[in-house]
Design a protein around this motif. Sequence first.
Motif, PDB file in Angstrom:
ATOM      1  N   LEU A  47       0.836  -1.204   0.000  1.00 24.32           N
ATOM      2  CA  LEU A  47       0.000   0.000   0.000  1.00 24.32           C
ATOM      3  C   LEU A  47       0.868   1.250   0.000  1.00 24.32           C
ATOM      4  N   ARG A  48       1.948   1.227   0.776  1.00 22.43           N
ATOM      5  CA  ARG A  48       2.866   2.381   0.801  1.00 22.43           C
ATOM      6  C   ARG A  48       3.451   2.618  -0.591  1.00 22.43           C
ATOM      7  N   LYS A  49       3.855   1.549  -1.265  1.00 13.55           N
ATOM      8  CA  LYS A  49       4.424   1.677  -2.615  1.00 13.55           C
ATOM      9  C   LYS A  49       3.385   2.172  -3.612  1.00 13.55           C
ATOM     10  N   ALA A  50       2.111   1.911  -3.334  1.00 14.13           N
ATOM     11  CA  ALA A  50       1.027   2.355  -4.213  1.00 14.13           C
ATOM     12  C   ALA A  50       0.644   3.816  -3.947  1.00 14.13           C
ATOM     13  N   GLY A  51       1.291   4.442  -2.957  1.00 12.59           N
ATOM     14  CA  GLY A  51       1.048   5.852  -2.708  1.00 12.59           C
ATOM     15  C   GLY A  51       0.264   6.182  -1.454  1.00 12.59           C
ATOM     16  N   PHE A  52      -0.109   5.176  -0.684  1.00 18.70           N
ATOM     17  CA  PHE A  52      -0.809   5.423   0.573  1.00 18.70           C
ATOM     18  C   PHE A  52       0.211   5.844   1.631  1.00 18.70           C
ATOM     19  N   GLU A  53      -0.154   6.812   2.460  1.00 17.39           N
ATOM     20  CA  GLU A  53       0.683   7.170   3.601  1.00 17.39           C
ATOM     21  C   GLU A  53       0.090   6.463   4.812  1.00 17.39           C
ATOM     22  N   ILE A  54       0.907   5.641   5.456  1.00 22.97           N
ATOM     23  CA  ILE A  54       0.445   4.852   6.589  1.00 22.97           C
ATOM     24  C   ILE A  54       1.288   5.201   7.805  1.00 22.97           C
ATOM     25  N   SER A  55       0.617   5.584   8.883  1.00 19.15           N
ATOM     26  CA  SER A  55       1.337   5.889  10.115  1.00 19.15           C
ATOM     27  C   SER A  55       1.254   4.678  11.038  1.00 19.15           C
ATOM     28  N   ALA A  56       2.278   4.529  11.857  1.00 13.66           N
ATOM     29  CA  ALA A  56       2.318   3.468  12.867  1.00 13.66           C
ATOM     30  C   ALA A  56       2.435   4.146  14.221  1.00 13.66           C
ATOM     31  N   GLU A  57       1.453   3.902  15.070  1.00 18.56           N
ATOM     32  CA  GLU A  57       1.430   4.550  16.380  1.00 18.56           C
ATOM     33  C   GLU A  57       1.239   3.521  17.478  1.00 18.56           C
ATOM     34  N   LYS A  58       1.919   3.743  18.583  1.00 18.57           N
ATOM     35  CA  LYS A  58       1.767   2.888  19.756  1.00 18.57           C
ATOM     36  C   LYS A  58       0.762   3.573  20.678  1.00 18.57           C
ATOM     37  N   GLN A  59      -0.326   2.897  20.975  1.00 19.94           N
ATOM     38  CA  GLN A  59      -1.394   3.495  21.778  1.00 19.94           C
ATOM     39  C   GLN A  59      -1.002   3.629  23.248  1.00 19.94           C
ATOM     40  N   GLY A  60      -0.307   2.639  23.762  1.00 15.62           N
ATOM     41  CA  GLY A  60       0.114   2.651  25.161  1.00 15.62           C
ATOM     42  C   GLY A  60       1.284   1.713  25.332  1.00 15.62           C
ATOM     43  N   GLN A  61       1.926   1.793  26.479  1.00 17.69           N
ATOM     44  CA  GLN A  61       3.075   0.931  26.722  1.00 17.69           C
ATOM     45  C   GLN A  61       2.625  -0.529  26.751  1.00 17.69           C
ATOM     46  N   GLY A  62       3.314  -1.350  25.994  1.00 18.00           N
ATOM     47  CA  GLY A  62       2.970  -2.766  25.921  1.00 18.00           C
ATOM     48  C   GLY A  62       1.945  -3.090  24.844  1.00 18.00           C
ATOM     49  N   ASP A  63       1.335  -2.065  24.256  1.00 15.66           N
ATOM     50  CA  ASP A  63       0.363  -2.287  23.186  1.00 15.66           C
ATOM     51  C   ASP A  63       1.092  -2.449  21.854  1.00 15.66           C
ATOM     52  N   PRO A  64       0.504  -3.211  20.927  1.00 13.78           N
ATOM     53  CA  PRO A  64       1.126  -3.342  19.596  1.00 13.78           C
ATOM     54  C   PRO A  64       0.982  -2.052  18.795  1.00 13.78           C
ATOM     55  N   LEU A  65       1.795  -1.916  17.763  1.00  7.24           N
ATOM     56  CA  LEU A  65       1.681  -0.766  16.868  1.00  7.24           C
ATOM     57  C   LEU A  65       0.342  -0.818  16.149  1.00  7.24           C
ATOM     58  N   SER A  66      -0.289   0.327  16.040  1.00 10.41           N
ATOM     59  CA  SER A  66      -1.548   0.442  15.314  1.00 10.41           C
ATOM     60  C   SER A  66      -1.277   1.215  14.028  1.00 10.41           C
ATOM     61  N   TYR A  67      -1.644   0.636  12.898  1.00  6.65           N
ATOM     62  CA  TYR A  67      -1.405   1.239  11.594  1.00  6.65           C
ATOM     63  C   TYR A  67      -2.672   1.923  11.116  1.00  6.65           C
ATOM     64  N   ARG A  68      -2.499   3.103  10.485  1.00  2.00           N
ATOM     65  CA  ARG A  68      -3.643   3.872  10.022  1.00  2.00           C
ATOM     66  C   ARG A  68      -3.251   4.632   8.766  1.00  2.00           C
TER      67      ARG A  68
END
Length: 77
Positions: A47-68
Amino acid sequence: MTQSSKPKTKKAQLIQMLNRKAGADVATISEKLGWQSHTTRAALTGLRKAGFEISAEKQGQGDPLSYRITAQPADAA
């Protein structure tokens, strides 16, 4: 013929999940689409190569990365 609210392709389902305000983590995406985690990460890269900008954020300590998706290419709208 009525159109269902569920996207038909896995790519469309992935984009729908990533467009949510909270996004989605790799485990959730993998479980929903029946993919292994490395396949999910490869799809995010695609998706990134197709031109989508995707952010990766950690919601809290110990939580997995959330992609949006933060921006889409003009032809994807």
